[in-house]
Design an enzyme around this catalytic site. Structure first.
Site, PDB file in Angstrom:
ATOM      1  CB  ALA A   1     -77.318   0.828  91.659  1.00 35.01           C
TER       2      ALA A   1
ATOM      3  CE1 TYR B   1     -84.828  -1.243  85.453  1.00 37.89           C
ATOM      4  CE2 TYR B   1     -85.421   0.826  84.392  1.00 37.89           C
ATOM      5  CZ  TYR B   1     -85.655  -0.515  84.600  1.00 37.89           C
ATOM      6  OH  TYR B   1     -86.694  -1.128  83.976  1.00 37.89           O
TER       7      TYR B   1
ATOM      8  CB  SER C   1     -57.158 -10.154  70.051  1.00 42.51           C
ATOM      9  OG  SER C   1     -56.119 -10.210  70.982  1.00 42.51           O
ATOM     10  CG  LEU C   2     -56.296 -12.220  64.768  1.00 40.11           C
ATOM     11  CD1 LEU C   2     -56.921 -11.802  63.441  1.00 40.11           C
ATOM     12  CD2 LEU C   2     -55.642 -13.584  64.620  1.00 40.11           C
TER      13      LEU C   2
ATOM     14  CD  GLU D   1     -59.908 -16.563  56.976  1.00 37.30           C
ATOM     15  OE1 GLU D   1     -60.464 -15.904  57.873  1.00 37.30           O
ATOM     16  OE2 GLU D   1     -59.634 -17.767  57.091  1.00 37.30           O
TER      17      GLU D   1
ATOM     18  CE  LYS E   1     -58.330  -7.798  62.668  1.00 40.39           C
ATOM     19  NZ  LYS E   1     -59.331  -6.931  63.252  1.00 40.39           N
TER      20      LYS E   1
ATOM     21  CG  ASP F   1     -64.076  -2.481  61.643  1.00 31.70           C
ATOM     22  OD1 ASP F   1     -63.995  -2.990  62.785  1.00 31.70           O
ATOM     23  OD2 ASP F   1     -63.913  -1.274  61.423  1.00 31.70           O
TER      24      ASP F   1
ATOM     25  CE1 TYR G   1     -63.248 -14.902  62.879  1.00 28.70           C
ATOM     26  CE2 TYR G   1     -64.524 -13.469  61.454  1.00 28.70           C
ATOM     27  CZ  TYR G   1     -63.968 -13.744  62.688  1.00 28.70           C
ATOM     28  OH  TYR G   1     -64.142 -12.873  63.709  1.00 28.70           O
TER      29      TYR G   1
ATOM     30  CE  LYS H   1     -58.129 -16.722  60.363  1.00 27.00           C
ATOM     31  NZ  LYS H   1     -59.572 -17.003  60.356  1.00 27.00           N
TER      32      LYS H   1
ATOM     33  CE  LYS I   1     -56.154  -3.615  62.459  1.00 23.80           C
ATOM     34  NZ  LYS I   1     -55.842  -3.485  63.841  1.00 23.80           N
TER      35      LYS I   1
ATOM     36  CB  CYS J   1     -44.089  16.569  90.141  1.00 24.91           C
ATOM     37  SG  CYS J   1     -45.824  16.141  90.151  1.00 24.91           S
TER      38      CYS J   1
ATOM     39  CB  CYS K   1     -46.533  17.045  94.491  1.00 31.11           C
ATOM     40  SG  CYS K   1     -45.152  16.048  93.898  1.00 31.11           S
TER      41      CYS K   1
ATOM     42  CB  CYS L   1     -43.631  12.822  90.228  1.00 24.55           C
ATOM     43  SG  CYS L   1     -43.973  13.346  91.892  1.00 24.55           S
TER      44      CYS L   1
ATOM     45  CB  CYS M   1     -47.232  13.059  94.071  1.00 23.58           C
ATOM     46  SG  CYS M   1     -47.828  13.807  92.547  1.00 23.58           S
TER      47      CYS M   1
HETATM   48  S1  IVH Z   1     -59.534 -15.180  63.228  1.00 20.36           S
HETATM   49  C1  IVH Z   1     -57.665 -16.563  67.434  1.00 20.36           C
HETATM   50  N1  IVH Z   1     -60.421 -14.184  60.992  1.00 20.36           N
HETATM   51  O1  IVH Z   1     -60.484  -9.731  64.317  1.00 20.36           O
HETATM   52  C2  IVH Z   1     -58.202 -15.402  66.681  1.00 20.36           C
HETATM   53  N2  IVH Z   1     -60.660 -12.840  62.954  1.00 20.36           N
HETATM   54  O2  IVH Z   1     -58.174  -8.984  66.025  1.00 20.36           O
HETATM   55  C3  IVH Z   1     -59.225 -15.815  65.710  1.00 20.36           C
HETATM   56  N3  IVH Z   1     -61.796 -10.713  62.591  1.00 20.36           N
HETATM   57  O3  IVH Z   1     -61.740 -10.853  67.370  1.00 20.36           O
HETATM   58  C4  IVH Z   1     -59.717 -14.701  64.886  1.00 20.36           C
HETATM   59  N4  IVH Z   1     -62.147 -10.962  60.433  1.00 20.36           N
HETATM   60  O4  IVH Z   1     -63.428 -10.179  65.563  1.00 20.36           O
HETATM   61  C5  IVH Z   1     -60.265 -13.968  62.305  1.00 20.36           C
HETATM   62  N5  IVH Z   1     -61.202 -13.483  58.930  1.00 20.36           N
HETATM   63  C6  IVH Z   1     -61.045 -13.261  60.228  1.00 20.36           C
HETATM   64  C7  IVH Z   1     -61.487 -12.073  60.872  1.00 20.36           C
HETATM   65  C8  IVH Z   1     -61.280 -11.905  62.236  1.00 20.36           C
HETATM   66  C9  IVH Z   1     -62.317 -10.175  61.472  1.00 20.36           C
HETATM   67  C10 IVH Z   1     -61.785 -10.057  63.918  1.00 20.36           C
HETATM   68  C11 IVH Z   1     -62.350 -10.886  65.047  1.00 20.36           C
HETATM   69  C12 IVH Z   1     -61.261 -10.978  66.074  1.00 20.36           C
HETATM   70  C13 IVH Z   1     -60.396  -9.824  65.702  1.00 20.36           C
HETATM   71  C14 IVH Z   1     -58.965 -10.110  66.118  1.00 20.36           C
END
Ligand code: IVH
Length: 719
Positions: free
Chosen positions: A50, A52, A98-99, A132, A134, A136, A244, A308, A332, A437, A440, A455, A461
């Site tokens: 806004a 900008y 997400s996982l 697989e 994971k 980053d 993947y 998986k 993890k 608290c 308050c 509280c 409060c």
């Molecule tokens: S499978 C339904 N495979 O991890 C979820 N995710 O915490 C399908 N990621 O958002 C995701 N390596 O960005 C999958 N070999 C892998 C991965 C992977 C990294 C990331 C991905 C996802 C996040 C989930």
């Protein structure tokens, strides 16, 4: 981040002399160029959109009056008409989820057991898993139609991402057209964009040399490089991609995860070579140990291993729970730790009145981030007792002056996980948690079975009121530009905004007031105008944002979306909640509306009760009504797009089912857009009756509701 309001000279362009106009035009040009560079090149804007836009509008107004100032160098000529800032939005056909996480071998074993229970596999059947690394990086969804890349989108919030098609076309690992025959007509490939560690270091070296943005880690630098308005910058960055998984797919080229990965390789993608098909838990744990060893030499950052279920028919049956698949889990790596001193314990009061202790730490670097405070959760946590009553930190309490071990894992808030007892000062005293608290002075009480002390001054409060307001304007709620934590605090202190509705009556009241907002320190005519414009822009709000903004306990972004999607419109949501609120909480509540709420996949009794309690309080309902009166529109939620023979139908399962488990039946029905209810009513469309169905079957017959056998049901849904 809140931008400092820019000092803009009087809006009165009509009064500018030619010489003044020239100076002002020059000043605006320089300022806009600087913002462009920060925004487009560095991904690090310092003003709101806004603000900008206000600068550009002022520039255009001056040029309209003094056309001779329009040269090829003017920002008005360079980027065309008002440039689109940011990226277009893309709705994902299949959400990007997400996982779930596993942190120990036991968690992994438990995951496999869950899978086996859900699928009702007997002891001989052990599901094979694909393991697989994971990666980053940041996940990306690539849509191919008839083999051609047509759209690329970031994950965003999982439902809506950003259109980065032009940027993605510059990444070498990503094919513009799929190779081979028998390519599915519609095919969404998903994977991770990342940067090699050596490329990240080299890029940072160059950036520093050019006095340009230096990135914190390879992940940020991949994200910053992809999300560039100037595609040539993306093209110059060494981005890479591993495929993947997939989203929408008109036909599947294989029937296993490993088969799909092989197909992805043939279609022209890069698939991580460190991927392995494992026959059981022992095999995946062995793989995990190997990868953990290799981690430093892989060349790119990984934060764990993903497992998986290999068979896709099993993945389909397992489906999803809330926001993650039941068929996969992320194992993890252990978090990073550091040692430091606990300098003090502060108590914060949240919007629900919860007293949360926060550790003030001697600043220390943990995994590349400076940590100076950490949550201590609650009274028991300080004493060394976990949620479940079991000792944590071996039951050792935390005392001010202690040397402690701090841990952080990925994005997780830092935690104090240990005390170095040898270093405990002799005079260190056990911490005494306050019983009033700190804001308050009301009594702070702890209910039986509750870990949290609260509280009791809900309505008096200031901490609770201010925190509720901060939540109301926060990014996932009303997200009002120019109204952040700092402004809320000041406006509350000065009595300008005491409740949510006050935000929307601010302008009306300001017009009548003697002491105008404009006269406040840090405000000028433009910033006040911009603030009112930003507030007005939010008079039209998405339903899930509104629900989230209410600040109901346990209703975070995910649950707000589930509720919004389920009820569709604000009116439907409110009416249902008012009906449910008539029946109290828990099992005592026998209203149909409460049943329905409880039956929404992903919403449990705790959430249902919290929502019902909110609507059972007349003051909440009244405040909500006042708020709605000030809004123009609550935008209905998008319903799941796919239509199926059972979308929007209400289904009840009863009796003992033999072809699938109850959970599975429910998951499949919900995926197809049906509502699954726990009891039969006039609203029921189908009763699916297994063996020995009892009262529900009788009731369905009485009400003339269609009764299906398990086979009828499978036929109906086309399986
Ligand atoms: S499978 C339904 N495979 O991890 C979820 N995710 O915490 C399908 N990621 O958002 C995701 N390596 O960005 C999958 N070999 C892998 C991965 C992977 C990294 C990331 C991905 C996802 C996040 C989930």
């Amino acid at each position: 981040m809140m931008a400092k309001p820019k000092k803009i000279s009087p809006a009165d362009i009509a009064k500018l002399t030619r010489a003044q106009a020239k100076v002002e035009h020059m000043r605006l040009t320089l300022e806009i160029e600087a913002h462009n560079e920060r925004y487009y090149q560095k991904d690090a804007p310092t003003v709101s959109d806004a603000e900008y836009d206000a600068l550009r509008q002022r520039l255009l107004a001056i040029e309209a009056k003094f056309p001779e100032l329009v040269t090829g160098e003017s920002p008005s000529q360079k980027v065309g008409a008002a440039p689109a800032r940011g990226f277009a939005k893309v709705q994902h056909a299949v959400p990007m989820l997400s996982l779930g996480n596993a942190f120990s071998d036991a968690d992994v074993t438990e995951f496999v057991e869950r899978v086996r229970r859900f699928l009702k596999l007997d002891t001989e059947h052990v599901p094979a898993l694909v393991a697989e690394p994971k990666i980053d990086g940041l996940s990306l969804s690539l849509r191919y139609e008839n083999g051609e890349l047509v759209r690329a989108a970031t994950r965003g919030d999982g439902f809506t991402g950003e259109d980065v098609t032009a940027n993605v076309r510059t990444i070498k690992d990503i094919p513009h057209a799929l190779k081979g025959r028998n390519i599915p007509a519609a095919c969404e490939m998903r994977g991770e964009v990342y940067m090699l560690k050596k490329d990240f270091l080299e890029l940072n070296r160059k950036q520093a040399e050019a006095d340009d943005t230096v990135f914190a880690n390879p992940r940020n630098s991949a994200a910053g490089s992809l999300r560039q308005k100037d595609v040539s910058i993306t093209a110059s960055r060494p981005l890479k991609f591993f495929a993947y998984t997939w989203g929408e797919m008109s036909e599947r080229p294989a029937d296993t995860q490993h088969g799909m990965l092989e197909w992805m390789g043939r279609a022209g993608f890069v698939v991580n070579p460190r991927t392995r098909l494992c026959k059981d838990v022992d095999a995946v744990l062995e793989f995990y140990a190997e990868i953990a060893q290799e981690r430093a030499t892989l060349g790119y950052d990984i934060d764990g291993v993903v497992y998986k279920v290999d068979r896709l028919d099993w993945q389909d049956r397992l489906g999803f729970v809330s926001r993650s698949p039941r068929w996969a889990i992320a194992h993890k790596f252990a978090a990073e730790q550091a040692m430091t001193v606990l300098n003090g314990i502060d108590i914060q009061v949240g919007r629900t009145g919860a007293l949360t202790p926060v550790a003030r730490l001697e600043p220390v670097t943990v995994g590349g981030v400076v940590v100076s405070n950490a949550t201590l959760h609650n009274e028991d946590y300080i004493k060394g007792i976990g949620n479940d009553g079991n000792p944590i930190r071996d039951g050792v309490d935390l005392r001010v002056g202690d040397t402690v071990i701090v841990q952080r894992a990925g994005d997780v808030i830092p935690q104090v996980v240990g005390v170095v007892m040898d270093k405990r000062p002799k005079n260190a005293k056990p911490y005494k948690f306050p019983e009033t608290c700190p804001v308050c002075g009301s009594h702070a009480v702890r209910e039986e079975d509750e870990a949290v002390r609260r509280c009791t001054g809900a309505l008096i409060c200031p901490a609770q009121a201010v925190e509720r307001l901060k939540h109301f304007v926060s990014r996932l709620a009303f997200d009002i530009d120019g109204l952040g934590d700092k402004q809320i605090q000041e406006f509350y202190r000065d009595g300008l905004v005491m409740s949510a509705v006050d935000i929307f009556t601010l302008q009306k009241r300001d017009a009548r007031s003697q002491s105008k907002l404009m006269q406040r320190e840090g405000y000028g005519e433009t910033s006040v105008r911009n603030l009112f414009a930003a507030i007005d822009a939010r008079r039209s709000i998405e339903l899930h944002r509104l629900i989230y903004a209410l600040g109901i306990r346990h209703v975070g972004e995910g649950n707000a979306k589930l509720l919004a999607r389920h009820y569709g419109t604000f009116e439907a949501f409110r009416d249902a909640m008012l009906a449910a609120a008539k029946g109290g909480t828990g099992e005592a509540n026998t209203t149909e509306a409460y049943q329905e709420l409880n039956d929404i996949g992903g919403v449990g009794e705790i959430v249902a009760d919290a929502v019902v309690e909110f609507f059972a309080e007349p003051r909440n309902v009244k405040a909500l009504g006042q708020l709605i009166d000030e809004l123009d529109e609550v935008k209905p939620a998008e319903r799941p797009r796919k239509s199926s023979p059972v979308s929007d139908k209400t289904v009840v399962f009863t009796g003992s089912l033999t072809k699938f488990t109850r959970d599975e039946a429910k998951a499949v029905a919900e995926r197809l857009g049906a509502k699954v209810a726990g009891s039969v009513s006039k609203k029921t469309d189908y009763l699916v009756a297994g063996e020995d169905a009892g009262s529900k079957l009788t009731k369905a017959r009485e009400l003339g509701i269609a009764v299906l056998s398990e086979d009828d049901w499978l036929k109906l849904i086309g399986e």
